[in-house]
Every structure is written in C-alpha cells, then in structure tokens.
Design an enzyme around this catalytic site. Structure first.
Site, mmCIF file in Angstrom:
data_model
loop_
_atom_site.group_PDB
_atom_site.id
_atom_site.type_symbol
_atom_site.label_atom_id
_atom_site.label_comp_id
_atom_site.label_asym_id
_atom_site.label_seq_id
_atom_site.Cartn_x
_atom_site.Cartn_y
_atom_site.Cartn_z
ATOM 1 C CB CYS A 1 1.700 -7.913 18.659
ATOM 2 S SG CYS A 1 0.886 -7.356 17.147
ATOM 3 C CG HIS B 1 -0.396 -0.092 2.526
ATOM 4 N ND1 HIS B 1 0.361 0.919 3.044
ATOM 5 C CD2 HIS B 1 -0.437 -1.060 3.497
ATOM 6 C CE1 HIS B 1 0.751 0.616 4.273
ATOM 7 N NE2 HIS B 1 0.295 -0.600 4.568
ATOM 8 C CG HIS C 1 4.136 -1.491 2.361
ATOM 9 N ND1 HIS C 1 2.890 -1.996 2.078
ATOM 10 C CD2 HIS C 1 4.408 -1.857 3.635
ATOM 11 C CE1 HIS C 1 2.436 -2.663 3.130
ATOM 12 N NE2 HIS C 1 3.331 -2.589 4.089
ATOM 13 C CE LYS D 1 2.260 1.229 10.225
ATOM 14 N NZ LYS D 1 2.366 -0.187 10.556
ATOM 15 C CG HIS E 1 -0.788 -4.467 14.358
ATOM 16 N ND1 HIS E 1 0.511 -4.541 14.803
ATOM 17 C CD2 HIS E 1 -0.722 -4.522 13.009
ATOM 18 C CE1 HIS E 1 1.319 -4.655 13.766
ATOM 19 N NE2 HIS E 1 0.609 -4.642 12.666
ATOM 20 C CB CYS F 1 4.612 -6.099 16.207
ATOM 21 S SG CYS F 1 3.573 -4.658 16.394
ATOM 22 C CE LYS G 1 -3.322 -3.449 0.801
ATOM 23 N NZ LYS G 1 -4.058 -3.752 -0.397
ATOM 24 C CB CYS H 1 -0.838 -4.777 19.387
ATOM 25 S SG CYS H 1 0.462 -3.907 18.471
HETATM 26 N N1 MSP Z 1 9.249 -7.086 7.625
HETATM 27 C C1 MSP Z 1 9.386 -6.006 8.533
HETATM 28 C C2 MSP Z 1 10.636 -5.192 8.224
HETATM 29 C C3 MSP Z 1 11.911 -5.974 8.287
HETATM 30 S S1 MSP Z 1 13.286 -4.997 7.866
HETATM 31 C C4 MSP Z 1 14.602 -5.931 8.268
HETATM 32 C C5 MSP Z 1 8.163 -5.091 8.426
HETATM 33 N N2 MSP Z 1 7.459 -5.179 7.303
HETATM 34 S S2 MSP Z 1 6.143 -4.341 6.994
HETATM 35 O O1 MSP Z 1 5.762 -4.743 5.673
HETATM 36 O O2 MSP Z 1 5.179 -4.529 8.022
HETATM 37 O O3 MSP Z 1 6.504 -2.839 7.039
HETATM 38 C C6 MSP Z 1 7.528 -2.383 6.248
HETATM 39 C C7 MSP Z 1 7.670 -0.904 6.319
HETATM 40 O O4 MSP Z 1 6.490 -0.283 5.862
HETATM 41 C C8 MSP Z 1 7.948 -0.367 7.700
HETATM 42 O O5 MSP Z 1 9.027 0.546 7.620
HETATM 43 C C9 MSP Z 1 6.697 0.358 8.063
HETATM 44 O O6 MSP Z 1 6.949 1.479 8.847
HETATM 45 C C10 MSP Z 1 6.233 0.801 6.695
HETATM 46 N N3 MSP Z 1 4.845 1.161 6.727
HETATM 47 C C11 MSP Z 1 3.755 0.355 6.845
HETATM 48 N N4 MSP Z 1 2.645 1.148 6.927
HETATM 49 C C12 MSP Z 1 3.009 2.457 6.885
HETATM 50 C C13 MSP Z 1 2.334 3.662 6.807
HETATM 51 N N5 MSP Z 1 1.033 3.732 6.898
HETATM 52 N N6 MSP Z 1 3.074 4.780 6.605
HETATM 53 C C14 MSP Z 1 4.431 4.753 6.405
HETATM 54 N N7 MSP Z 1 5.095 3.629 6.469
HETATM 55 C C15 MSP Z 1 4.438 2.494 6.884
HETATM 56 O O7 MSP Z 1 7.920 -4.332 9.343
#
Ligand code: MSP
Length: 530
Positions: free
Chosen positions: A137, A28, A31, A306, A158, A140, A309, A155
C-alpha cells in the site's frame, strides 16, 4: 518531579517527538492533534523546571511523495519545499507550537547519518540481499500480509486497492529480534501505551516476525543505499532515524548523549508497529538505547472513518481556529477525547464546550473577579485578613488540582483527565463566589464586611493565579492575558517561568497587585456559528 534523561546527571533533556508528517498534502486536524499534544506535554515539563527538547518535522521521501509531485508537474524536492514552507511550518506557528527543532528528511544532516547507520548494520551482518513479492500500500508505504486485505485487495486503513510489488531488496534481520523485543516489553510495562496498544504489539510479535525489506529499486526518490546506490533506503527506515539524526547522532556526540533516548515518542495508532517493533529492533541492532515510551493516540474520526485527506474528510485546523481561536482549539481535542482513544469531531460539541467551559466557567470567572476588584477596591488587590475554612478549601482545591494535573498530564499523558481536574477547580471557585456573594457583602460599609469582601476577592484572584499557571501549557495566549489582567508579572515574573511544583503555595500573588479588566478571554460565538 519525574526523572529526566538517561544519565541522571541533571543535564539530560526530557525529549518529546511527534511523527514526522508526509508532505504529500496539507495538514489536517488529525496531524495537528498529535502535535498539539506534544506541545502541551512539552510546556508542562518546561513548567516543571525540566530542560525539554521537542522535535517535529517532515517525512519527504518515498513513492507517495514522488507520485504527488509528478501529478502536480513538479520535482519531489520542489514539492516538499513548497509544502513545508507554505503549509506545515506556518500551521505550527499559528497553533503556537513551541518545537525546538524541525527536521526534514531531505536535509544532509539527516541523509548522511541514515547512510552511515544502514552501512553500519550491513557491516555487522544485520542486512542481507533477498527477494520479496507481495501486496503493497503506497498510502501506508508498507507491504501488507494477504490476510489483512479487505475483500482480498483493499488496504484496511486506506480502503483503496493495494499494488503487487516484486523486488530484489536488502533485508534487515528483524525476525531475530522477536524474543528480545518481547523481553523488553515484559520488563518495561510502560514502554508502549496505552495498554490496548501494548497488547496489540505483544500479540503481533508473539506470532513471529518476518525480516524487513529495507530498500527499493523501482524508484529513486530516497536516500541511496551506500554500497549499492541503485537502491534507495525504505522510507520508514529513513523516517524513523529522524529521532536520532536530529539530536546529533553521528555528528554531535555531546548533544546526542544529553538528549537521546527519547522520553516519549507520540504516534498515531496506525504507525504503532513501526515505532514499537521495527524501531527498537533497529536500535538494538546498532547498540543504541531504546526510547522510554511510545504512546499511541487514537484517530479523529469523521462519519465513522479516520479523518484523512485521501478520503476528502481532512478538515483544516484553520477552519476551526477562525471561529473558536487557537487556545480553544488546543483545548478542545485534548479535553474532549481521552488520549489513546478514537474520537469523533463534531462542530456542535466544540461550540457547546466552548460556551459552557471556556466562556462561562473560565472566562467569566476571570472577568468577574477583575471587575469586582476594580469596582470595590479601585483595581488594587486587597489583603485577605479574614480567611476561614471556606478560603482554606479553595487553597486545598488548588493543591489537589495541581497534584492531579501534574500526575495525569506530566506523567501519564492523560490530558483529558488533567484538564478536567483543573476545570473542576474552576467550578469550585465559581461555587465559592456564588456562596460568598461578594456583590451583597459590598453593600455593607462596616469594617468587618470590607474585610470579608477583601478576603473573598483576594481568594478568587489568587485562585486565578494558580489557574493561569496550570492552564498555560494548554492555552498560552489566554493565560498570558489573564496573567496581565492579574498584574502578576511585576511581582512573580513571566508566566512561563512559574513552576508547577510551586503553584499551590498559597499567597504568591501579593496584595497591592494592580488588577485590570483585560480583554475578554473567550468572546461569545456568533449566533450563526454556535
Ligand atoms: N510519515 C509517517 C510517520 C513517520 S514517523 C517516523 C506518517 N505520516 S502521516 O502524515 O501519514 O501521519 C502522521 C501522523 O498523523 C500519524 O501519527 C497518524 O496517526 C496521524 N494521523 C493522520 N490522520 C489522523 C487522524 N484522522 N486522527 C489522528 N491522527 C491521525 O505516517
């Protein structure tokens, strides 16, 4: 130019990473935000003339992925393969992400090295067997401390109930690293950025660290602990190691030495502690150099939460690129939200900035200048023989914009400030044309007036040359169109090879260049969508 790499030998890469994303779902906006920032930083440093290595990838182990696969009636590996190939990689291509590598944590080049790393820590006495029980969690993939739970059971990130986990695990002696970590933060004030993120981590570590459970025995979707394969390695230990396994740790010594340590780990603020506490401690325990900088970006928010999904607020980047285009998409989030702070996404704000900044200020400038060179000089860029203080001010404006943007984007990851500096210059050039009124000067056929007209249009075109170079890392497709419209390539070479450090050398675009009115850079938004 900033120093690069570690050895100072000149061959070290400027190494940028994004988090590796969980593939339990499709990407989304949140990411894509970090990945686009990494890409802009990468392209900026490439245009500084540095060798850059940009890594992204996917985090494929752990309970979250395993449960998603089960719920979809498939195996975790099949699920990951499908998501990576149909959702994640295609999106990065769509957004013009120029990563050099894409690591998946299920690849043998990663799993084998992870086992070796963990074995090494075990052999060094850094890992011991113990028991643990506490609230966990799965979202997380982290044990929580009872005190941080909302209403005693949710959490804080979440907002969903935690699970109570009791396991016999292997533990990493994280608690022993507190003092060394604090000393490192102290000596390297830029290690964690922005300052708010740094303060949070320092405060957290000062409270004292607990040892970290680094194995799980209640499920199997992970990398087995080499000396006790009933356990799999904790997904975060596995995931963090991607940053070294992808650049040759334990397999390609030369590549590893010329790439590691990372210059910048880009992470979301929710995963800051993993990167700024656990990761450096793991590296210290193994005797490896630490990354130079960990930059925590804020969250994209929807309705005060935040975007994600799991709470159904995750918007797909394609929903926006379909209307605004990829360039504007890359531009918007970095321009609108100071990097490091949270920001709300709003369709109206995007549409407003698109129209005023991209279509009007930038796009119109490019098309007006090309149209006038076409109309008054048959499309051949004339010479500037009558330059005076007004033209000098434009040349100075370009130099100032380049200097500011280089410092802000290249050194400080202040994308919003750097892009703002470039757009201030665009405004300055628009103001110059408004003042000089070339359309009026064109009405006079005298040699003096022709010389003035030529000088004005040369100045504006040369300013656009600089703008194309400076905005290329942010909006590569639009800038490629502009480069073509300026007829620059036959004289100056490909746009991506133009150096930031030379952009302000006034007069690079030679008189005689063939200027054509190309495609509109930012077409008007349809009424219903604007
Ligand atoms: N797999 C772990 C990261 C491991 S790195 C060695 C993870 N994955 S994640 O897919 O959940 O999140 C990846 C990144 O996306 C994180 O940096 C997280 O902060 C970012 N984001 C997820 N949702 C977000 C927003 N709504 N806004 C900005 N970034 C966000 O955590």
């Amino acid at each position: 130019m900033a120093a690069t790499g570690t050895t100072g030998s000149g061959e070290s890469a400027f190494y940028v990473t994004t988090p590796i994303y969980y593939v339990n779902d499709a990407p989304h906006l949140g990411h894509a935000y970090t990945t686009v920032a990494g890409d802009v930083l990468t392209r900026w440093h490439r245009q500084r003339g540095e060798r850059v290595w940009f890594l992204t990838g996917t985090d494929e182990h752990g309970q979250k992925i395993m449960r998603t696969a089960e719920a979809n009636g498939t195996t975790p590996q099949e699920w990951c393969d499908k998501l990576v190939e149909t959702a994640w990689k295609p999106l990065w291509e769509h957004l013009e992400i120029a990563n050099d590598d894409f690591i998946r944590t299920t690849e043998p080049r990663h799993t084998k090295r992870v086992q070796e790393f963990v074995q090494d820590l075990y052999d060094k006495g850094e890992i011991y067997k113990g028991g643990y029980e506490g609230p966990y969690c799965v979202g997380c993939e982290e044990y929580k401390s009872p005190g941080e739970l909302l209403e005693g059971e949710l959490c804080p990130i979440h907002k969903r109930p935690i699970e109570w986990l009791k396991e016999e695990n292997y533990f990493f002696r994280l608690s022993a690293y507190g003092p060394r970590l604090l000393e490192h933060y102290e000596r390297n004030p830029d290690f964690i950025q922005p300052a708010s993120a740094r303060n949070e981590v320092v405060q957290f570590v000062r409270q004292g660290l607990q040892d970290l459970s680094i194995s799980r025995s209640t499920f199997t979707w992970g990398i087995p602990i080499p000396w006790d394969p009933k356990h799999v390695i904790y997904v975060w230990v596995d995931a963090l190691l991607n940053y070294v396994t992808a650049v040759g740790y334990g397999s390609d010594e030369e590549k590893f030495r010329s790439t590691w340590p990372a210059d910048v780990h880009l992470v979301g603020k929710d995963i800051l502690r993993f990167h700024a506490v656990i990761w450096p401690a793991m590296l210290m325990a193994n005797g490896l150099p630490l990354p130079k900088k960990i930059f925590a970006n804020g969250w994209l928010m929807v309705g005060g939460e935040k975007m994600s999904k799991s709470n159904l607020t995750g918007i797909s980047p394609r929903d926006l690129t379909g209307t605004f285009g990829v360039d504007a998409y890359r531009y918007y989030f970095l321009r609108a939200i100071p990097f490091g702070q949270d920001g709300s996404f709003s369709w109206e704000d995007f549409a407003a900035r698109y129209t005023s900044e991209l279509a009007n200020d930038f796009g119109n400038l490019a098309s007006r200048v090309a149209a006038m060179v076409g109309k008054y000089f048959g499309g051949t860029l004339p010479e500037a023989t009558d330059a005076g203080p007004a033209e000098q001010a434009i040349a100075d404006g370009l130099a100032a914009a380049a200097e500011q943007a280089d410092r802000m984007i290249g050194d400080n990851l202040d994308f919003s400030g750097g892009i703002g500096a470039i757009f201030d210059f665009i405004k300055q050039v628009n103001g110059y044309l408004t003042e000089q009124q070339p359309w009026k000067v064109a009405k006079d056929d005298s040699p003096e007036a022709r010389a003035r007209l030529a000088t004005i249009l040369y100045t504006a075109a040369e300013a656009l040359r600089g703008i194309a170079v400076l905005l290329n890392p942010v909006m590569p497709a639009a800038c490629a169109k502009l480069w073509a419209s300026l007829g620059a390539e036959p004289h100056l070479g490909p746009l991506a090879e133009q150096r930031i450090g030379e952009v302000a050398q006034w007069g690079k675009l030679p008189a005689g260049a063939r200027i054509v009115k190309g495609e509109v850079l930012f077409p008007r938004l349809e009424e219903s969508k604007a």
